[in-house]
Design an enzyme around this catalytic site. Structure first.
Site, PDB file in Angstrom:
ATOM      1  N   GLU A 174       0.639  -1.198  -0.041  1.00  0.00           N
ATOM      2  CA  GLU A 174      -0.126   0.117  -0.058  1.00  0.00           C
ATOM      3  C   GLU A 174       0.869   1.155  -0.003  1.00  0.00           C
ATOM      4  O   GLU A 174       2.138   1.158   0.625  1.00  0.00           O
ATOM      5  CB  GLU A 174      -0.847  -0.084   1.402  1.00  0.00           C
TER       6      GLU A 174
ATOM      7  N   GLU B  77      -3.541  10.061   2.833  1.00  0.00           N
ATOM      8  CA  GLU B  77      -5.107   9.918   3.716  1.00  0.00           C
ATOM      9  C   GLU B  77      -4.917  11.375   4.643  1.00  0.00           C
ATOM     10  O   GLU B  77      -3.989  11.750   5.148  1.00  0.00           O
ATOM     11  CB  GLU B  77      -4.788   8.932   4.906  1.00  0.00           C
TER      12      GLU B  77
END
Length: 276
Positions: free
Chosen positions: A149, A153
């Site tokens: 990943e 965010e």
């Protein structure tokens, strides 16, 4: 919420190209969710990840995009993914989080991800985030198979910051929380990262904000994911307590793109058009 006010005029050039990931603002690792398997399995070699593209969101192409619908990502998530909470209007993708009478969760939210897997290259997007405690606006790559990943965010409780992170085989702990110098929920900004063998570089509005290298950099082709969701009390220490008074709330995407490693300047807004 209207998305017309601060959407930039888009120049009339579209080809293939790059994209970006998601962020937040706290030194906590985002919980990994039990995401249903993607329609296409990843290639074992990251270099073979899919072709470049530029997505202006004039429409939603089901050959490129998969809409999450009808499930939740674990007890840390306070909403159910719903196709009804995703829309496109005037060239802008809007993901909405709002109240709903739902047998799984009392709120519904939205997620979009690429059908195919992408590899090394430049990931870019122009977006406006959602503001409010307990909210997460994300732009990231994710491999269901290995939990590799790379993240941008945005934690709604701090719209002036972002969380940058990466995972290899589900192992994270690489959080960085730079300040943006602006309110990410007040207008559109450009976010990008360049993923190469052994390194990642993150950019905001064309400026390098973080660079990492080492043996723990992700290596597996991944889907590009765009999402807006709210957390539960389980992760209030990271996202903050969810404040329902902000709902309905939206995160808006003007465009996103991916440029394969070795290619350049497939659209004029790309950071690959300029020396990095």
């Amino acid at each position: 919420m209207s998305t017309d006010a601060s959407v930039p005029a888009r120049r009339a050039t579209v080809a293939t190209v790059a994209f970006v990931v998601f962020l937040g603002g706290a030194a906590f690792a985002a919980p990994h969710a039990a995401v249903p398997p993607a329609p296409v399995k990843a290639s074992p070699a990251v270099e073979t990840g899919g072709p470049s593209f530029f997505e202006p969101f004039d429409r939603l192409d089901s050959r490129r995009w998969f809409v999450s619908d009808g499930w939740v990502n674990g007890d840390h998530q306070g909403c159910t993914w719903s196709r009804e909470n995703l829309s496109i209007s005037k060239g802008v993708l809007q993901l909405v989080l709002g109240k709903a009478k739902d047998r799984i969760r009392p709120y519904r939210c939205a997620e979009l991800r690429t059908v195919g897997h992408l590899g090394y290259g430049t990931y870019e997007g122009r977006m406006r985030t959602a503001a409010g405690s307990g909210l997460n606006t994300a732009f990231f790559t994710y491999s269901n198979e290995t939990r590799d990943e790379i993240d941008f965010e945005f934690l709604g409780r701090d719209p002036g910051g972002v969380q940058l992170n990466y995972y290899q085989a589900g192992r994270g702990g690489h959080e960085s929380t730079p300040k943006l110098g602006n309110d990410a929920s007040a207008g559109f900004h450009d976010y990008a990262f360049v993923w190469a063998p052994g390194s990642i570089r993150w950019y905001i509005d064309g400026k390098l904000v973080r660079a990492v290298s080492g043996p723990d950099i992700p290596t597996v082709p991944s889907s590009l994911v765009l999402s807006l969701w709210n957390g539960t009390a389980n992760i209030a220490g990271w996202l903050g307590p969810f404040d329902a008074s902000h709902t309905p709330v939206s995160a808006d995407y003007d465009w996103v793109a991916f440029t394969r490693a070795g290619e350049k300047c497939n659209f004029p807004e790309s950071i690959t058009c300029h020396p990095l």
